[in-house]
Design an enzyme around this catalytic site. Structure first.
Site, PDB file in Angstrom:
ATOM      1  N   GLU A  73      -5.226  10.387  -4.716  1.00  0.00           N
ATOM      2  CA  GLU A  73      -5.020  10.472  -3.324  1.00  0.00           C
ATOM      3  C   GLU A  73      -6.206  10.993  -2.705  1.00  0.00           C
ATOM      4  O   GLU A  73      -6.717  10.437  -1.448  1.00  0.00           O
ATOM      5  CB  GLU A  73      -3.870  11.411  -3.082  1.00  0.00           C
ATOM      6  CG  GLU A  73      -3.402  11.956  -1.791  1.00  0.00           C
ATOM      7  CD  GLU A  73      -3.033  10.441  -0.895  1.00  0.00           C
ATOM      8  OE1 GLU A  73      -2.876   9.448  -1.263  1.00  0.00           O
ATOM      9  OE2 GLU A  73      -3.155  10.851   0.360  1.00  0.00           O
ATOM     10  N   LYS A  91      -8.214   8.811   0.448  1.00  0.00           N
ATOM     11  CA  LYS A  91      -8.359   9.184   1.663  1.00  0.00           C
ATOM     12  C   LYS A  91      -9.996   9.050   2.154  1.00  0.00           C
ATOM     13  O   LYS A  91     -10.449   8.664   3.154  1.00  0.00           O
ATOM     14  CB  LYS A  91      -8.199  10.717   1.770  1.00  0.00           C
ATOM     15  CG  LYS A  91      -6.938  11.250   1.808  1.00  0.00           C
ATOM     16  CD  LYS A  91      -5.954  10.758   3.093  1.00  0.00           C
ATOM     17  CE  LYS A  91      -5.308   9.673   2.870  1.00  0.00           C
ATOM     18  NZ  LYS A  91      -4.032   9.597   2.408  1.00  0.00           N
ATOM     19  N   CYS A 120       1.823  -5.720  13.588  1.00  0.00           N
ATOM     20  CA  CYS A 120       1.292  -5.721  14.764  1.00  0.00           C
ATOM     21  C   CYS A 120       2.229  -4.726  15.372  1.00  0.00           C
ATOM     22  O   CYS A 120       3.419  -4.512  15.019  1.00  0.00           O
ATOM     23  CB  CYS A 120       1.260  -6.872  15.408  1.00  0.00           C
ATOM     24  SG  CYS A 120       0.427  -8.060  14.413  1.00  0.00           S
ATOM     25  N   LYS A 165      -1.335   1.008  10.266  1.00  0.00           N
ATOM     26  CA  LYS A 165      -0.431   2.070   9.718  1.00  0.00           C
ATOM     27  C   LYS A 165       0.747   1.597   8.715  1.00  0.00           C
ATOM     28  O   LYS A 165       1.164   2.048   7.645  1.00  0.00           O
ATOM     29  CB  LYS A 165       0.092   2.980  10.838  1.00  0.00           C
ATOM     30  CG  LYS A 165       1.106   3.806  10.464  1.00  0.00           C
ATOM     31  CD  LYS A 165       0.222   5.159   9.802  1.00  0.00           C
ATOM     32  CE  LYS A 165       0.988   6.304   9.544  1.00  0.00           C
ATOM     33  NZ  LYS A 165       0.534   7.097   8.564  1.00  0.00           N
ATOM     34  N   GLU A 167     -10.633   5.124   2.642  1.00  0.00           N
ATOM     35  CA  GLU A 167      -9.841   4.453   3.969  1.00  0.00           C
ATOM     36  C   GLU A 167     -10.417   5.218   5.128  1.00  0.00           C
ATOM     37  O   GLU A 167     -10.612   4.396   6.161  1.00  0.00           O
ATOM     38  CB  GLU A 167      -8.649   4.561   3.811  1.00  0.00           C
ATOM     39  CG  GLU A 167      -7.999   5.705   4.177  1.00  0.00           C
ATOM     40  CD  GLU A 167      -6.376   5.592   4.102  1.00  0.00           C
ATOM     41  OE1 GLU A 167      -5.811   4.858   4.382  1.00  0.00           O
ATOM     42  OE2 GLU A 167      -5.621   6.840   3.674  1.00  0.00           O
ATOM     43  N   ASN A 215       5.393 -10.238  15.206  1.00  0.00           N
ATOM     44  CA  ASN A 215       4.853  -9.447  14.283  1.00  0.00           C
ATOM     45  C   ASN A 215       5.470 -10.313  13.054  1.00  0.00           C
ATOM     46  O   ASN A 215       6.746 -10.340  12.696  1.00  0.00           O
ATOM     47  CB  ASN A 215       5.431  -8.201  14.293  1.00  0.00           C
ATOM     48  CG  ASN A 215       4.919  -7.304  13.231  1.00  0.00           C
ATOM     49  OD1 ASN A 215       4.120  -7.625  12.573  1.00  0.00           O
ATOM     50  ND2 ASN A 215       5.520  -6.227  12.995  1.00  0.00           N
ATOM     51  N   GLY A 216       4.676 -10.259  11.672  1.00  0.00           N
ATOM     52  CA  GLY A 216       5.109 -11.067  10.642  1.00  0.00           C
ATOM     53  C   GLY A 216       4.281 -12.326  10.335  1.00  0.00           C
ATOM     54  O   GLY A 216       3.176 -12.522  11.174  1.00  0.00           O
ATOM     55  N   ARG A 218      -0.955   0.303  14.645  1.00  0.00           N
ATOM     56  CA  ARG A 218      -0.096  -0.783  14.046  1.00  0.00           C
ATOM     57  C   ARG A 218      -1.294  -1.866  13.831  1.00  0.00           C
ATOM     58  O   ARG A 218      -1.190  -2.901  13.130  1.00  0.00           O
ATOM     59  CB  ARG A 218       0.961  -1.222  14.744  1.00  0.00           C
ATOM     60  CG  ARG A 218       2.119  -0.318  14.920  1.00  0.00           C
ATOM     61  CD  ARG A 218       2.899  -0.387  13.841  1.00  0.00           C
ATOM     62  NE  ARG A 218       3.610  -1.674  13.359  1.00  0.00           N
ATOM     63  CZ  ARG A 218       4.639  -1.843  12.952  1.00  0.00           C
ATOM     64  NH1 ARG A 218       5.863  -0.836  12.921  1.00  0.00           N
ATOM     65  NH2 ARG A 218       5.086  -3.202  12.496  1.00  0.00           N
ATOM     66  N   HIS A 255     -14.514   6.927 -22.234  1.00  0.00           N
ATOM     67  CA  HIS A 255     -14.222   5.690 -22.447  1.00  0.00           C
ATOM     68  C   HIS A 255     -15.026   4.801 -21.870  1.00  0.00           C
ATOM     69  O   HIS A 255     -14.674   3.526 -21.946  1.00  0.00           O
ATOM     70  CB  HIS A 255     -12.618   5.465 -22.822  1.00  0.00           C
ATOM     71  CG  HIS A 255     -12.171   6.495 -23.684  1.00  0.00           C
ATOM     72  ND1 HIS A 255     -12.158   6.354 -25.034  1.00  0.00           N
ATOM     73  CD2 HIS A 255     -11.475   7.524 -23.343  1.00  0.00           C
ATOM     74  CE1 HIS A 255     -11.715   7.533 -25.655  1.00  0.00           C
ATOM     75  NE2 HIS A 255     -11.045   8.204 -24.709  1.00  0.00           N
ATOM     76  N   TRP A 269      -2.903  -6.941  14.448  1.00  0.00           N
ATOM     77  CA  TRP A 269      -3.664  -6.880  13.036  1.00  0.00           C
ATOM     78  C   TRP A 269      -3.624  -8.165  12.645  1.00  0.00           C
ATOM     79  O   TRP A 269      -2.433  -8.712  12.389  1.00  0.00           O
ATOM     80  CB  TRP A 269      -2.802  -6.001  12.113  1.00  0.00           C
ATOM     81  CG  TRP A 269      -3.683  -5.595  10.832  1.00  0.00           C
ATOM     82  CD1 TRP A 269      -4.574  -4.709  10.775  1.00  0.00           C
ATOM     83  CD2 TRP A 269      -3.586  -6.433   9.706  1.00  0.00           C
ATOM     84  NE1 TRP A 269      -5.254  -4.744   9.449  1.00  0.00           N
ATOM     85  CE2 TRP A 269      -4.648  -5.749   8.697  1.00  0.00           C
ATOM     86  CE3 TRP A 269      -2.643  -7.376   9.145  1.00  0.00           C
ATOM     87  CZ2 TRP A 269      -4.728  -6.026   7.542  1.00  0.00           C
ATOM     88  CZ3 TRP A 269      -2.937  -7.763   7.881  1.00  0.00           C
ATOM     89  CH2 TRP A 269      -4.089  -7.228   7.000  1.00  0.00           C
TER      90      TRP A 269
HETATM   91  O1  M6R Z   1       4.624   3.571   5.186  1.00  0.00           O
HETATM   92  P1  M6R Z   1       4.319   3.524   3.722  1.00  0.00           P
HETATM   93  O2  M6R Z   1       4.606   5.063   3.173  1.00  0.00           O
HETATM   94  O3  M6R Z   1       5.282   2.679   2.992  1.00  0.00           O
HETATM   95  O4  M6R Z   1       3.020   3.247   3.651  1.00  0.00           O
HETATM   96  C1  M6R Z   1       2.329   3.004   2.495  1.00  0.00           C
HETATM   97  C2  M6R Z   1       0.813   2.870   2.352  1.00  0.00           C
HETATM   98  O5  M6R Z   1       0.637   1.585   3.295  1.00  0.00           O
HETATM   99  C3  M6R Z   1       0.189   3.879   2.982  1.00  0.00           C
HETATM  100  O6  M6R Z   1       0.533   5.168   2.275  1.00  0.00           O
HETATM  101  C4  M6R Z   1      -1.424   3.957   3.194  1.00  0.00           C
HETATM  102  O7  M6R Z   1      -1.833   3.915   1.801  1.00  0.00           O
HETATM  103  C5  M6R Z   1      -2.082   5.060   3.856  1.00  0.00           C
HETATM  104  N1  M6R Z   1      -2.921   4.379   4.884  1.00  0.00           N
HETATM  105  C6  M6R Z   1      -2.837   5.899   3.003  1.00  0.00           C
HETATM  106  O8  M6R Z   1      -3.254   6.930   3.904  1.00  0.00           O
END
Ligand code: M6R
Length: 614
Positions: free
Chosen positions: A487, A491, A2, A609, A494, A100-101, A27, A510, A74
């Site tokens: 990667e 993208k 959060c 994030k 997500e 937060n937590g 966040r 396989h 969140w």
């Molecule tokens: O802040 P961080 O780099 O530790 O975050 C890691 C992942 O949560 C972050 O890369 C996540 O996979 C992204 N949303 C990908 O775009």
């Protein structure tokens, strides 16, 4: 996960809080709320969903005062709803908390508090905190600082909070327990700010201090006092952050993600600048140093990270093994501490994290520390926990990354890993000076190559429009571009909500090839790298099964042009750096599919994030 913000000063608190929350919405965006002391009592405004709902509500029912706290949520405990939105008020209406937590023992605490007569109005774990504070405030006649300190002693887990009490409306009390999100104190002129992340306060001040886990602070408009959880004063340092507040603005771009994709030329230029001495064929880092003896004795590097950062680590393995000849294992951070890793003497654990606050990555670092490893980190957020925990760190030079989908942090990390491998190669004597010089020259061409790639956005967007209805996709790669496939697929998942699987191309036969048909497009990473031939044959095989095919290929590649249904062209790039140019069309492909589908690119559903809970 959060976002938290707090203000005390002489200005009207609500607009400052709302503006801060606007910059923290990445966040979490399940609900948002603010609490302001209006001179008489604490006024709360909360709304479910995105921040705009709260902004509208505050416009309808304004609230004025010079001290307040805010939160963007969140959801972990309790569905997204107004009753579960923060801030949470104590039963007597005198104390309000944002959090937060996760309070791991909240069920036991809730039982205890209910037995004492406290009534719960939400499903959140946060509510136990505010009732505990009230218990000490009312029942034991303590001030808010002492009552909060006592309450904190009951909590298990990683938690960050900010507390405001109507009984002492000149101060905020904030605390950080464990690694769940940071608390930053911002120092203004006769005003103070508290925030979970820098962007929330950058427009007001760049003078900041960071709370360590196990610290609390009493914040008034004059400044802050930092205390241990035993109430002992702790000296702290105020630092000036170099980030430009404009960097946290969208500017002319429609989305932060698009802005950040286009910032990659600048990000790479800044990442390389100052670290390379081309004449001496040397790389140097400001905050990460090793002696030749230390470097020569590194038996193994563990790279640990999550999500996109993990994918960059997979490329890093190539660099460390090929250039510096150091055996390297890349481990998903959420697994590291559970696999009882065998960490030989002299090993390095290298954590990669844009936020520097990802709970699993921090836990992996702790595990590395417990096992006697040297801790290095590559991080973006200044003052973050990973940065402070590490024995040595490399600071990404990309400015704040706001979009939930990570882009510029990924490519900057690839450049950092490449440079770190060159640095270690020099110390270990695994490359000649001529080889290092050549590799450095290659690196210096990278920002221009990325610039050239970005100019092709319209072509990538046109291809994206052709595949906008895809429900499933394979992204195939081999060798150094296998992580690029992972990667690219991440993208698309997500932000466009398309089921996309990144897969090692050689594994298709396989099993997974059985999935292919005319509705299952296959995207092959086929730039000119040592696996090019294999990847081209992969395009042929996918075509033979009737799948629509896309390829990321190098300019002038006639075979790719004749085989694939669509080609995302990239400029000729030194192959070790091809993961950087090859990922850019994939970032833009996902972006344009998502926008064509009318999706909220910067705030994809269910995500936040920084993942500060396990
Ligand atoms: O802040 P961080 O780099 O530790 O975050 C890691 C992942 O949560 C972050 O890369 C996540 O996979 C992204 N949303 C990908 O775009």
């Amino acid at each position: 996960m959060c976002g938290i913000v707090g203000y005390v000063g002489s200005r009207d608190a609500a607009p400052i809080l709302l503006n801060g929350l606007r910059r923290l919405e990445y966040r979490g965006y399940d609900s948002a709320g603010i609490a302001v002391f209006d001179g008489q009592r604490i006024q709360i405004r909360r709304a479910v969903g995105k921040l705009q709902g709260l902004i509208d509500q505050v416009a309808r029912e304004p609230v004025h005062g010079h001290i307040g706290i805010g939160h963007t949520r969140w959801a972990t405990h309790g569905e997204p709803s107004v009753r579960n939105a923060h801030p949470h008020l104590s039963q007597n209406g005198q104390v309000v908390v944002v959090h937060n937590g996760i309070v791991e023992n909240f069920l036991a605490l809730k039982d205890e508090l209910q037995a004492e007569g406290f009534t719960f109005r939400s499903d959140t774990d946060t509510e136990v905190i505010v009732h505990l504070i009230e218990r000490y405030l009312e029942g034991h006649g303590m001030g808010i600082v002492e009552a909060t300190r006592r309450a904190l002693k009951h909590l298990r887990g990683s938690n960050a909070i900010v507390v405001l009490a109507a009984t002492e409306p000149d101060k905020l009390v904030t605390a950080r327990l464990g690694n769940a999100g940071g608390i930053t104190l911002g120092f203004g002129q006769d005003e103070m700010f508290v925030a979970s992340d820098l962007p929330a306060i950058l427009e007001h001040t760049r003078q900041v201090a960071f709370l360590e886990p196990g610290q609390m602070a009493v914040v008034t408009r004059e400044g802050a006092q930092v205390l241990s959880l035993d109430g002992e004063p702790i000296p702290y340092e105020i630092t000036t952050v170099p980030w430009d507040p404009v960097a946290a603005e969208k500017g002319e771009y429609r989305h932060f993600m698009l802005k950040e994709i286009h910032e990659q030329v600048r990000g790479l230029t800044d990442t390389i600048a100052g670290r390379i001495e081309p004449s001496a064929a040397r790389v140097r880092f400001l905050h990460l140093e090793a002696t030749p003896e230390f470097a020569r004795r590194i038996p193994k590097i563990f790279i640990t990270a999550c999500g996109t950062a993990y994918h960059s680590g997979l490329v890093g393995k190539f660099y460390f093994e090929r250039l510096a000849r150091i055996p390297t294992e890349v481990v998903i951070a959420s697994e590291f501490r559970y696999m009882d890793p065998i960490v030989p003497e002299g090993a390095v654990v290298l954590a990669i994290s844009q936020s520097g606050e990802t709970a699993d990555t921090l836990a992996a670092m702790e595990e590395g520390r417990r096992k006697g490893a040297t801790l290095w980190a590559i991080v973006n957020v200044i003052g973050s926990q990973a940065m402070r925990m590490a024995d040595g760190y490399i600071s990404m030079q990309v400015g704040p990354e706001i979009s939930v989908a990570s882009t510029k942090a990924y490519t900057a990390t690839l450049a950092d890993l490449y440079m770190l491998a060159l640095y270690l190669a020099e110390l270990r004597g695994t490359l000649s000076e001529a080889q290092r010089r050549q590799l450095i020259q290659d690196l210096l061409t990278l920002p221009d190559l990325v610039g050239e790639t970005l100019q092709r956005e319209d072509q990538y967007a046109a291809i994206a429009r052709r595949f906008v209805r895809a429900q499933n996709m394979f992204y195939l790669g081999r060798g150094i571009n296998m992580p690029t496939a992972y990667e690219g697929a991440l993208k698309l998942k997500e932000i466009a909500y398309v089921h996309a699987e990144g897969y090692p191309a050689g594994e298709m036969k396989h099993g997974p090839i059985a999935l292919l048909d005319e509705n299952f497009p296959v995207l092959a990473l086929a730039p000119r790298d040592p696996w090019y031939e294999k990847m081209i044959s992969q395009v042929e095989q996918s075509r033979a099964r009737g799948a629509p095919t896309l390829a990321v290929a190098t300019d002038g590649d006639d075979r790719a042009a004749s085989l694939a249904d669509a080609v995302l062209w990239v400029p000729e790039t030194p192959w070790l750096l091809s993961p950087v140019t090859s990922v850019i069309p994939l970032q833009l492909f996902a972006y344009h599919i998502a926008t064509e589908r009318g999706l909220d690119v910067d705030q994809p559903r269910n995500l936040a994030k920084s993942v500060t809970v396990e």
